[in-house]
Design an enzyme around this catalytic site. Structure first.
Site, PDB file in Angstrom:
ATOM      1  N   SER A 161       0.830  -1.200   0.000  1.00 48.25           N
ATOM      2  CA  SER A 161       0.000   0.000   0.000  1.00 48.25           C
ATOM      3  C   SER A 161       0.866   1.251   0.000  1.00 48.25           C
ATOM      4  O   SER A 161       1.681   1.430  -0.911  1.00 48.25           O
ATOM      5  CB  SER A 161      -0.952  -0.030   1.202  1.00 48.25           C
ATOM      6  OG  SER A 161      -1.864   1.044   1.155  1.00 48.25           O
ATOM      7  N   THR A 162       0.752   2.087   1.024  1.00 46.79           N
ATOM      8  CA  THR A 162       1.450   3.379   1.054  1.00 46.79           C
ATOM      9  C   THR A 162       2.954   3.220   0.861  1.00 46.79           C
ATOM     10  O   THR A 162       3.603   2.463   1.575  1.00 46.79           O
ATOM     11  CB  THR A 162       1.191   4.073   2.395  1.00 46.79           C
ATOM     12  OG1 THR A 162      -0.224   4.115   2.632  1.00 46.79           O
ATOM     13  CG2 THR A 162       1.735   5.485   2.394  1.00 46.79           C
ATOM     14  N   HIS A 188      -2.809  -1.108  -3.208  1.00 47.86           N
ATOM     15  CA  HIS A 188      -3.939  -0.224  -2.958  1.00 47.86           C
ATOM     16  C   HIS A 188      -3.794   1.019  -3.830  1.00 47.86           C
ATOM     17  O   HIS A 188      -2.892   1.826  -3.618  1.00 47.86           O
ATOM     18  CB  HIS A 188      -3.995   0.176  -1.487  1.00 47.86           C
ATOM     19  CG  HIS A 188      -4.213  -0.970  -0.559  1.00 47.86           C
ATOM     20  ND1 HIS A 188      -4.001  -0.879   0.803  1.00 47.86           N
ATOM     21  CD2 HIS A 188      -4.637  -2.234  -0.786  1.00 47.86           C
ATOM     22  CE1 HIS A 188      -4.281  -2.037   1.372  1.00 47.86           C
ATOM     23  NE2 HIS A 188      -4.662  -2.875   0.427  1.00 47.86           N
ATOM     24  N   MET A 281      -0.183   1.163   5.403  1.00 45.06           N
ATOM     25  CA  MET A 281      -0.922   1.349   6.642  1.00 45.06           C
ATOM     26  C   MET A 281      -1.857   0.171   6.880  1.00 45.06           C
ATOM     27  O   MET A 281      -2.239  -0.535   5.957  1.00 45.06           O
ATOM     28  CB  MET A 281      -1.748   2.638   6.576  1.00 45.06           C
ATOM     29  CG  MET A 281      -0.926   3.904   6.458  1.00 45.06           C
ATOM     30  SD  MET A 281      -1.943   5.404   6.549  1.00 45.06           S
ATOM     31  CE  MET A 281      -2.935   5.256   5.064  1.00 45.06           C
ATOM     32  N   ASP A 284      -4.012  -5.066   6.123  1.00 49.59           N
ATOM     33  CA  ASP A 284      -4.441  -5.867   4.987  1.00 49.59           C
ATOM     34  C   ASP A 284      -3.336  -6.850   4.601  1.00 49.59           C
ATOM     35  O   ASP A 284      -2.162  -6.487   4.541  1.00 49.59           O
ATOM     36  CB  ASP A 284      -4.779  -4.966   3.792  1.00 49.59           C
ATOM     37  CG  ASP A 284      -5.372  -5.745   2.630  1.00 49.59           C
ATOM     38  OD1 ASP A 284      -6.026  -6.782   2.871  1.00 49.59           O
ATOM     39  OD2 ASP A 284      -5.182  -5.314   1.479  1.00 49.59           O
TER      40      ASP A 284
END
Length: 353
Positions: A161-162, A188, A281, A284
């Site tokens: 993600s991030t 994401h 973050m 997941d």
């Protein structure tokens, strides 16, 4: 208190972003700038913890400003990007220049629906600011993880993600064209971004990278990126593995979901698969990784020292299901080790059709 500089050529956007950020008691907006040149001067003078950056601005554009800031006074920069293909390509270029992540803004013909990003904006500012404050200093180790088996795995799944796009790009660029397993990625990212992201990975890697479509046959050296807003899973048809792209479960917190991807790999490939949970973050990927671990597969987590945000990998490590914690610089070699790859051959750039 997290000190933020807001940079945007639109007075409305500057006000909207500043207002949303300032409403959080942990965040202080120390200034606003209308172009990249102003931003560079204010970064030097105000020393903000985080900068939010527009892309297209007069005098100095956002990509140039990111490059200058990261060279002269590095700190976390979040791009604020339109949900268009052009916006996606510019944002990915800004991340190549050093921006850590982006916040999508929805544009309509009659209004700027910027309020929809408020929660994500605050969360990402706090996450990347913590990263700067922690200043993790452990020296990265560019070597594969010890103790992992070397027999070939059938499939590798990545949840990220991030901070993910530049990290994933770095890993794939270090893998050879003869990499012996397909790789599936749940990053994401909004729908408008995943196609350009796959194209950028394809252009910078010897592997073949595509945005996943339902029914695609998996093959060695093929990398599939889950489309934004949809889930990517794996199904077996006879002796072949195929991609499965769909909406369910519609109530998943993330679409694509790393857990949905990894759990399907656990069901389909069991101990012949590996999962890598990377920067991001939240948690997941945790439940999927737990299922893969139970099925006998290998679970890797990116190290805290090399994550932009140590959330998703931390969840896996804290649960005690990571077989190895690996620095970003060592991930490619570790994947080659798991795939039974005979050795690295530097084949960067396009050498495929």
């Amino acid at each position: 208190m997290i000190r933020v500089l807001v940079v945007d050529d639109s007075a409305f956007m500057r006000t909207a972003l500043a207002t949303m950020l300032a409403a959080d008691p942990d965040i202080e907006v120390v200034g606003t700038a209308s172009n990249g040149a102003e931003a560079l001067e204010m970064v030097q003078r105000l020393d903000p913890d985080v900068v939010t950056m527009d892309v297209e601005m007069p005098v100095m554009d956002g990509i140039t400003a990111v490059r200058r800031i990261m060279a002269e006074a590095p700190r976390p920069i979040l791009m604020v990007s339109s949900l268009t293909r052009e916006g996606a390509e510019e944002t990915l270029a800004a991340m190549d220049a050093g921006a850590v992540d982006f916040i999508p803004k929805a544009l309509s013909r009659v209004s700027l629906e910027i309020v929809h990003i408020e929660a994500e904006l605050r969360a990402k500012v706090k996450a990347v600011a913590r990263r700067r404050a922690s200043k993790v200093s452990a020296a990265p180790r560019p070597a594969p993880a010890p103790g992992l088996r070397t027999k070939g795995v059938e499939l590798i799944a990545i949840g990220v993600s991030t901070g993910g796009p530049p990290a994933v790009q770095r890993i794939l660029a270090a893998l050879p064209a003869h990499f012996p397993a397909p790789i599936l990625i749940a990053q994401h990212m909004p729908r408008a971004f995943t196609g350009p992201f796959a194209q950028r990975l394809d252009a910078t890697s010897a592997l073949t990278v595509r945005e996943a479509e339902d029914g695609m046959a998996l093959a060695p050296g093929l990398v599939l990126v889950a489309p934004g807003g949809l889930h990517l899973r794996v199904r077996r048809q006879g002796l072949r593995l195929h991609a499965e792209v769909g909406q369910e479960p519609q109530d998943a917190l993330y679409k694509p979901s790393a857990t949905e991807l990894i759990a399907s790999v656990a069901r389909t490939c069991a101990d012949r698969a590996a999962a890598l949970v990377m920067t991001g973050m939240g948690s997941d990927g945790l439940e999927g990784a737990r299922q893969l671990k139970t099925a006998g597969g290998v679970v890797l987590a990116q190290s805290e020292a090399t994550c932009t945000v140590y959330g998703m990998p931390k969840a896996v490590v804290d649960a005690g299901i990571a077989d190895a914690v690996v620095d970003l610089e060592a991930i490619a070699e570790t994947l080659m080790q798991l795939g039974g790859c005979p050795g690295r051959e530097s084949q960067r750039g396009r050498n495929h059709g």
